[in-house]
Scaffold this motif. Sequence first.
Motif, PDB file in Angstrom:
ATOM      1  N   SER A 248      -6.364   8.653  -1.361  1.00 25.19           N
ATOM      2  CA  SER A 248      -5.783   7.905  -0.265  1.00 25.19           C
ATOM      3  C   SER A 248      -6.374   8.340   1.072  1.00 25.19           C
ATOM      4  O   SER A 248      -6.462   9.534   1.357  1.00 25.19           O
ATOM      5  N   GLY A 249      -6.819   7.369   1.858  1.00 18.32           N
ATOM      6  CA  GLY A 249      -7.369   7.666   3.173  1.00 18.32           C
ATOM      7  C   GLY A 249      -8.889   7.711   3.195  1.00 18.32           C
ATOM      8  O   GLY A 249      -9.502   7.767   4.253  1.00 18.32           O
ATOM      9  N   VAL A 250      -9.516   7.633   2.024  1.00 16.22           N
ATOM     10  CA  VAL A 250     -10.982   7.744   1.980  1.00 16.22           C
ATOM     11  C   VAL A 250     -11.663   6.477   2.499  1.00 16.22           C
ATOM     12  O   VAL A 250     -12.818   6.505   2.922  1.00 16.22           O
ATOM     13  N   GLY A 251     -10.929   5.351   2.442  1.00 19.57           N
ATOM     14  CA  GLY A 251     -11.526   4.117   2.958  1.00 19.57           C
ATOM     15  C   GLY A 251     -11.651   3.008   1.934  1.00 19.57           C
ATOM     16  O   GLY A 251     -12.398   2.057   2.144  1.00 19.57           O
ATOM     17  N   VAL A 252     -10.873   3.104   0.847  1.00 18.19           N
ATOM     18  CA  VAL A 252     -10.942   2.094  -0.210  1.00 18.19           C
ATOM     19  C   VAL A 252     -10.622   0.703   0.354  1.00 18.19           C
ATOM     20  O   VAL A 252     -11.362  -0.259   0.138  1.00 18.19           O
ATOM     21  N   ASN A 253      -9.515   0.613   1.116  1.00 18.37           N
ATOM     22  CA  ASN A 253      -9.109  -0.705   1.621  1.00 18.37           C
ATOM     23  C   ASN A 253     -10.020  -1.217   2.717  1.00 18.37           C
ATOM     24  O   ASN A 253     -10.254  -2.418   2.840  1.00 18.37           O
ATOM     25  N   GLU A 254     -10.548  -0.291   3.501  1.00 18.62           N
ATOM     26  CA  GLU A 254     -11.472  -0.687   4.566  1.00 18.62           C
ATOM     27  C   GLU A 254     -12.701  -1.356   3.936  1.00 18.62           C
ATOM     28  O   GLU A 254     -13.137  -2.425   4.369  1.00 18.62           O
TER      29      GLU A 254
ATOM     30  N   SER B  16     -11.030   7.094  13.688  1.00 17.38           N
ATOM     31  CA  SER B  16     -10.306   6.301  12.679  1.00 17.38           C
ATOM     32  C   SER B  16      -8.827   6.631  12.677  1.00 17.38           C
ATOM     33  O   SER B  16      -8.422   7.709  13.099  1.00 17.38           O
ATOM     34  N   GLN B  17      -8.043   5.685  12.186  1.00 14.11           N
ATOM     35  CA  GLN B  17      -6.585   5.836  12.138  1.00 14.11           C
ATOM     36  C   GLN B  17      -6.120   5.857  10.689  1.00 14.11           C
ATOM     37  O   GLN B  17      -6.593   5.085   9.857  1.00 14.11           O
TER      38      GLN B  17
ATOM     39  N   THR C 264     -17.289  11.481  10.776  1.00 12.12           N
ATOM     40  CA  THR C 264     -17.278  10.015  10.723  1.00 12.12           C
ATOM     41  C   THR C 264     -15.908   9.414  11.027  1.00 12.12           C
ATOM     42  O   THR C 264     -15.803   8.238  11.343  1.00 12.12           O
TER      43      THR C 264
ATOM     44  N   ASN D 257     -18.428   7.431   0.545  1.00  9.45           N
ATOM     45  CA  ASN D 257     -18.128   6.678   1.767  1.00  9.45           C
ATOM     46  C   ASN D 257     -18.391   7.548   2.999  1.00  9.45           C
ATOM     47  O   ASN D 257     -17.478   8.122   3.586  1.00  9.45           O
ATOM     48  N   ASP D 258     -19.653   7.566   3.359  1.00 14.15           N
ATOM     49  CA  ASP D 258     -20.068   8.353   4.523  1.00 14.15           C
ATOM     50  C   ASP D 258     -20.119   7.399   5.715  1.00 14.15           C
ATOM     51  O   ASP D 258     -19.111   7.149   6.358  1.00 14.15           O
TER      52      ASP D 258
ATOM     53  N   ARG E 159       0.826  -1.199   0.000  1.00 10.15           N
ATOM     54  CA  ARG E 159       0.000   0.000   0.000  1.00 10.15           C
ATOM     55  C   ARG E 159       0.863   1.253   0.000  1.00 10.15           C
ATOM     56  O   ARG E 159       0.569   2.228  -0.676  1.00 10.15           O
TER      57      ARG E 159
ATOM     58  N   ARG F 115       1.847   4.750  -3.021  1.00 12.86           N
ATOM     59  CA  ARG F 115       1.839   6.182  -2.806  1.00 12.86           C
ATOM     60  C   ARG F 115       3.067   6.833  -3.424  1.00 12.86           C
ATOM     61  O   ARG F 115       3.069   7.988  -3.756  1.00 12.86           O
TER      62      ARG F 115
HETATM   63  N1  LIG Z   1     -16.847   5.433   6.364  1.00 13.26           N
HETATM   64  C1  LIG Z   1     -15.888   5.448   7.278  1.00 13.26           C
HETATM   65  N2  LIG Z   1     -16.149   5.905   8.503  1.00 13.26           N
HETATM   66  C2  LIG Z   1     -15.177   5.935   9.436  1.00 13.26           C
HETATM   67  N3  LIG Z   1     -13.917   5.532   9.243  1.00 13.26           N
HETATM   68  C3  LIG Z   1     -13.606   5.063   8.030  1.00 13.26           C
HETATM   69  C4  LIG Z   1     -14.568   4.989   6.982  1.00 13.26           C
HETATM   70  N4  LIG Z   1     -13.965   4.482   5.913  1.00 13.26           N
HETATM   71  C5  LIG Z   1     -12.689   4.227   6.239  1.00 13.26           C
HETATM   72  N5  LIG Z   1     -12.472   4.565   7.502  1.00 13.26           N
HETATM   73  C6  LIG Z   1     -11.203   4.486   8.235  1.00 13.26           C
HETATM   74  O1  LIG Z   1     -10.290   5.401   7.638  1.00 13.26           O
HETATM   75  C7  LIG Z   1      -8.966   4.894   7.712  1.00 13.26           C
HETATM   76  C8  LIG Z   1      -8.359   4.895   6.326  1.00 13.26           C
HETATM   77  O2  LIG Z   1      -9.052   3.964   5.516  1.00 13.26           O
HETATM   78  P1  LIG Z   1      -8.301   3.025   4.494  1.00 13.26           P
HETATM   79  O3  LIG Z   1      -7.068   2.473   5.100  1.00 13.26           O
HETATM   80  O4  LIG Z   1      -9.266   2.077   3.934  1.00 13.26           O
HETATM   81  O5  LIG Z   1      -7.866   4.127   3.443  1.00 13.26           O
HETATM   82  P2  LIG Z   1      -7.482   3.922   1.926  1.00 13.26           P
HETATM   83  O6  LIG Z   1      -8.460   4.678   1.138  1.00 13.26           O
HETATM   84  O7  LIG Z   1      -7.317   2.500   1.600  1.00 13.26           O
HETATM   85  O8  LIG Z   1      -6.112   4.686   1.871  1.00 13.26           O
HETATM   86  P3  LIG Z   1      -4.655   4.087   1.502  1.00 13.26           P
HETATM   87  O9  LIG Z   1      -4.768   3.567   0.123  1.00 13.26           O
HETATM   88  O10 LIG Z   1      -3.762   5.245   1.615  1.00 13.26           O
HETATM   89  O11 LIG Z   1      -4.379   3.032   2.507  1.00 13.26           O
HETATM   90  C9  LIG Z   1      -9.065   3.504   8.296  1.00 13.26           C
HETATM   91  O12 LIG Z   1      -8.772   3.587   9.645  1.00 13.26           O
HETATM   92  C10 LIG Z   1     -10.525   3.130   8.128  1.00 13.26           C
HETATM   93  O13 LIG Z   1     -10.980   2.242   9.099  1.00 13.26           O
END
Ligand SMILES: Nc1ncnc2c1ncn2[C@@H]1O[C@H](COP(=O)(O)OP(=O)(O)OP(=O)(O)O)[C@@H](O)[C@H]1O
Length: 627
Positions: free
Chosen positions: A427-433, A551-552, A547, A592-593, A372, A376
């Motif tokens: 990055s950080g929006v929550g794609v991987n989550e 989160s981390q 939201t 992603n709300d 990951r 970047r």
């Molecule tokens: N809808 C949401 N509400 C609250 N927290 C969220 C939400 N979506 C994601 N998160 C949290 O935000 C953090 C970043 O999410 P994630 O790691 O999925 O980012 P990403 O888009 O994959 O970024 P990267 O590619 O840089 O890793 C994680 O801690 C995740 O649990």
Amino acid sequence: MRPAMEPELDVGESDLMQILSHVVEEVRDSVGQDIDGAELLYGLLNAPWLQSLLKVYECLQQYLKSSTMPHLPYASGLSLEILSDLQALPYPSQEARELYTLLTEPNMQALLSAHDVVGLKDYEPILPPLPEDLPVDEEAMRIVCLVKNKQPLGATIRRDETTGEIYVARVIHGGLADRSGLLHAGDKLVEVNGQPVFGLEPEQIIQILANSHGTVMFKVVPITDRPVNNQTMLYVRTLTDYSPQQDPAIPCADAGMAFRKGDLLEIVDQTDALWWQAKKLPCSSACAGLIPSASLLKRKQREFWWSQPYQPHTCIKTLSTVDEEDDILAIDVTFIEADEEAFESEELREEENEFSATVEGIYLAGFRRSLRLCRRRRIQGGVSGLSCSLRCPSSCYSALANPYEEVVRYQRPPEDTHRLIALLGPSGVGVNELRRRLIEINPKTYQGATPHTTRHPKSHEEPGREYHYISKEQFENMAYSQRFVEYGEHRGHFYGTSVEAVKDVLASGKICIIDIEPYAIDSVRTHELRAYIIYIKPPPIEQLKRTRVNSQLITSYFTTRPFRDEDFQEIEEAGRRMEQQYSQFFDHVIVNDGLQASCVQLLTVVRRAQDEPQWVPASWIRPSDRF
Ligand SMILES: Nc1ncnc2c1ncn2[C@@H]1O[C@H](COP(=O)(O)OP(=O)(O)OP(=O)(O)O)[C@@H](O)[C@H]1O
């Protein structure tokens, strides 16, 4: 009791137009329900030529029904035959004698003779024979009356600058003029509402039309060799924005159609090399609009591109706490090397704790921290200088590519492998989550692809589970042969997701779900992978803050940390830039709300992408075709 009768469908007697309008209604409902082929049928049933043909048919039926034919061709002759038979009777009855008297009466004979004269007469108008000495250049005029009803006429005009004649330049599909079937491109306009137009400026004629209400009468000399429209239907996805109001070259801005990148258009007319006619899908209006042809729009884009001041290539920066990346670059190399081991053990701990999971005994591949992070800091210039223009679908390079992408409606046959699902977002929006949660819901159905790396396996790792371990040379060869969906470098090692790794998951019957950076869009939108691209969009910034309170964020260091205000700003800005540049490739957008709601939406969309018909590039279905 009388048996129940099936109503007999006598096409000649019944109102065909009414039947047709019922059918059109039914098909319209089917279009609403997105039933395959319904749009085609709807278009066919609504075609003006079919409507006109049916009207002619009905008129003929009406005529046949009402025409008066004599019951007998020769009534006097029949009466003579009957008289002779009656005379021949040896013992005529009372009725026979009475009939004989009746038929011999002069009134009756006169009546029968009158019947024969009227019945046998030909009442069709007798047309005068065609004069043989007709001048060859005689122009046949046509009078066309259209009732305007507040709608535009749906035709444009042009003036021949050498002769001063006014011509119909084009007739807009589905517009008033087109539906009348009486005005055609190339017809010479002689009069409008009795006013000769020769020598007038087109604007003056438009003024006459604008001032006329109700019926407008045109006197035209019809074009003699009307081109036959034998074009097949063409559907395209627009890869750029267009606004007719900002295009000084469009022949008629009011007849133009604006579009945003990613819109789906049905091209209904390509007869003009410069200006096509199109309708936006799903069809909201029966009337088409003018759009620049592919070659014209390409020319416009090229001119615009050259007119722009030179800018160094700017790919979208992903959130990686950019200040931290700069810090990293500033850090002394020896420090990095000394830190490498500490990092690896730290990384191991983090990967085990946070980014790797096993659900139902199945290892969730493709979530490792190094992979990951390397994305970047993706390779600017490639593993060994692969240029960015080769891999960047929508930046400076593709501004010069095709503005329209031909698409077709595609329904995945059940026996085919699934479509790849590619998630994309700042990055950080929550794609991987979201990706991880989807796979965890049902790891037997959803799976990530196992990435490749050039680093050595660690003691607890199994080749092919966490990574496929290959040498740097092998990695470079794969990169050169374009066998990576995407790849990058992190702390001296290469990491990448290969096409084969994705295909392996698909071949196992599972749905492969990966996350990609925008520059990888081109490598997944292929006949091989048929990717369905889902953009994970950040909600408005206030909502983001609310939201993500607990989160981390994964940083480029070894730890995670809570989100800061500047992170939210960066996510929002990166999201905006991503949409600006790549929205034409998004098959679906999820905001992603709330995490739960986004997850449910993702699940639904992924299913729909596999099971329902979608618009896909025509080149996936007919790989040899080039638009
Ligand atoms: N809808 C949401 N509400 C609250 N927290 C969220 C939400 N979506 C994601 N998160 C949290 O935000 C953090 C970043 O999410 P994630 O790691 O999925 O980012 P990403 O888009 O994959 O970024 P990267 O590619 O840089 O890793 C994680 O801690 C995740 O649990």
